[in-house]
Each structure stands twice: as structure tokens, then as C-alpha cells.
Design a protein around this motif. Sequence first.
Motif, short mmCIF file in Angstrom:
data_model
loop_
_atom_site.label_atom_id
_atom_site.label_comp_id
_atom_site.label_asym_id
_atom_site.label_seq_id
_atom_site.Cartn_x
_atom_site.Cartn_y
_atom_site.Cartn_z
N SER A 195 28.91 123.50 -57.23
CA SER A 195 29.87 123.90 -58.14
C SER A 195 31.29 123.41 -57.37
O SER A 195 32.46 123.76 -57.55
N ILE A 196 30.81 122.25 -56.88
CA ILE A 196 32.36 121.67 -56.08
C ILE A 196 33.34 120.88 -57.01
O ILE A 196 32.96 120.35 -57.83
N LEU A 197 34.51 121.23 -56.97
CA LEU A 197 35.59 120.70 -57.78
C LEU A 197 35.30 121.20 -59.30
O LEU A 197 35.93 120.41 -60.11
N LYS A 198 34.42 122.23 -59.76
CA LYS A 198 34.06 122.60 -61.03
C LYS A 198 33.63 121.52 -61.67
O LYS A 198 33.93 121.10 -62.93
N VAL A 199 32.70 120.57 -61.09
CA VAL A 199 32.04 119.55 -61.67
C VAL A 199 31.24 119.87 -62.77
O VAL A 199 31.10 119.42 -63.99
N HIS A 200 30.70 121.16 -62.73
CA HIS A 200 29.51 121.60 -63.74
C HIS A 200 30.33 121.95 -65.26
O HIS A 200 29.95 122.06 -66.06
N ARG A 201 31.61 122.23 -65.02
CA ARG A 201 32.42 122.49 -66.30
C ARG A 201 32.91 121.15 -66.90
O ARG A 201 33.14 121.03 -68.14
N ILE A 202 33.23 120.17 -66.05
CA ILE A 202 33.47 119.05 -66.69
C ILE A 202 32.61 118.27 -67.08
O ILE A 202 32.49 117.50 -68.35
N LEU A 203 31.38 117.91 -66.57
CA LEU A 203 30.00 117.14 -66.83
C LEU A 203 29.19 117.91 -67.37
O LEU A 203 28.18 118.44 -66.78
#
Length: 344
Positions: A195-203
Motif C-alpha cells: 500500500s505504498i502511496l495508497k496505490v491500491h485505492r487509486i488503481l
Amino acid sequence: MFTSTGSNGLYKAPLSKSLLLVPSAISILLTLLFQHYQKFFAYNLQAIKEDFQIWRLVCGRTVCLDLKDTFCSSLLIYNFRIFERRYGSRKFSSFLLGAWVLSALFDLLLVEITQYVFGITINSLPSGFLSPVFALFVPFYSSIPRVQVAQVLGHFSITNKTLVYILGLQLLTSGSYIWILALSGLVSGICYNSSILKVHRILCVPSWVAKIFSWTLEPIFSSVEPTNEVRVGMGATVDIQRQQRMELLDRQIMMSQVAQMRRQRQQQGGMINWNRLFPPLRHRHNANYQDHRPSEQDTPPPTEVSEEQVARLMEMGFSRGDALEALRASNNDLNVATNFLLQH
């Protein structure tokens, strides 16, 4: 051959089934019948960067043009279907989408770094859905426990994950620049999984898109439940099924801990210090314990141990002496004895 924490086959894994069938069928057709169309599925970086042919990025990173890569990646996808069962098709597809997008960026970055550092110009990379497959090794390494199944020459352990890693190594060595895809896939998997830089929320796949595919494509790629397995009772909920999967996973973790602790005890060559493990069980303190000790006549007789429970602990790899001591100290409670044996 492969690790599985659930039922066999592709039951409850429609996305994995579609990734197995559709790209593999296209790859076989392009190799056997339509060789003149292979140029449209080549992962041509020069055309992508200079001519902005983004469609080549999509086609080149979806279908393999090498049947060996198709075979290896299909076997890995079949093994990694356990994540779709555990997390659901939407989360599984979100991980693949995030890994696909991130690895595409890392592909271009690694190619530029290779050209700048080593002076090697790379115009094309191996095609196929390879980087997301390598990205799946990250949750596979971190969340699937190692369970020893055999030992070679007394030193080399064969686990339930060994053959999967060998298959990944085979895929890694199948091409000259496939290491770039493997490295970009692993880095993207680490970024998404941590979950670095909240990537899982964007992509991620939106819920409405997941519902559309659930209504249209899931009936096509769904599989029936295997009949050779124990069925869950009528009216069972998803929570019960999930609990059964977790119990199976707990057993795998327990057996892995048993094997690890047995190796440590063999290296140390000693037995467990039961006085350290069970002081409150083996010594019954009373209010006046510091003033006087109980006499031998007041000492209760040792607890009789069930041979059946001793045999069950010995099947896990513990010695008979440790099993007897643990059961006596735990008042013949098999669960307590097992937990203390695993934790110490």
C-alpha cells in the motif's frame, strides 16, 4: 504438485479461468494459424515511445507469442487462483490491474536505466501477461506458509512452494530480457501489496464495473464445484466456508512450525525446558508457598497420559518425552500442549 488452500480446479475463480483460456487460445492461434498477425501483439517499445502506439502496450502485455511462456505463465496463474478464492474476484482483479499499470511504467524506466548505465538499447521485450504473474509472487511469498513435504540429502528441504518457485525460475530464464519484466513485476507487486502511496485505492476496479462483469462474464467462465471433495452442508454461508479455508491454512502453518522447531531442536541437541514453559502448571503455589514447601505426601500423583494423544503429538514430529511432559504439565489437554510445544 501445486499448493492449494481450497478445492481443486477453477471453482470460484472465474477471472483466473478467463486468464487461462483467452490469452492461451489467442497465443496458440497466432503461433499455428495466424503468424502474419503476430506483429500486432509484439511488445515494441520503440513504436510505443516514438509513435505513441498505446494499443501495442495493451496487446503486447496481454498475449504471449512464445508457447513456452504461455505454458509456464498458465501454470502459475492456475496456482495463484487461490488468491481469487481468498480475496474475491474484485480484489484479485484490482491487484492484477494495479500490477499491470505499475509494471508498464517500471518497464519503460528499467529500459532507460539499462541504456544509460550499460549502453544497451532495448527496442522490444517479451510479450505476454508476464509482469502481473511475477507480481503475484509477492503475496505468494508473504501469505502462503511453507510446509515441508520432503528432505533431500538430509539438508535440503522440499516444501509445498518449491516447485512453484522452480516454475517461476524457468519462466525467468526463457528469454534474454525477461528479467526486466520479472523485476518490474516484483517491484509493482511490492508497491501494491504494501500500500505504498495508497496505490491500491487509486488503481482498483470500481464496484459498478465488477458488477457488470459479474453479470456478463462470470456465468461464462464459472466452474462447477468439484464432486470429489467434502461438501459444505445445505444453507451454509460464506463465513462458514471461509472459516473452513482458514482452519486448513492454520493446519498448514502449524505443520510448518512443527518442522521448523524440530530442525532447531536437532541442531541444539537438547530437550525443552519444561520448568520454564509450565511453571504455573507444574508447581501449585499457595498463599504460604514462600514460607514452606508442600511435603511429598501432599504432592498429587502424576496425571495419567493418554497414549492416543501421545501418538498424535509424535506424528507431528515431537519426541515421546516431550509429548509426555507437555501432556502431564497441561493436565492432559492436547490443545494446550500443542500450543506450548509450537511456541517454545
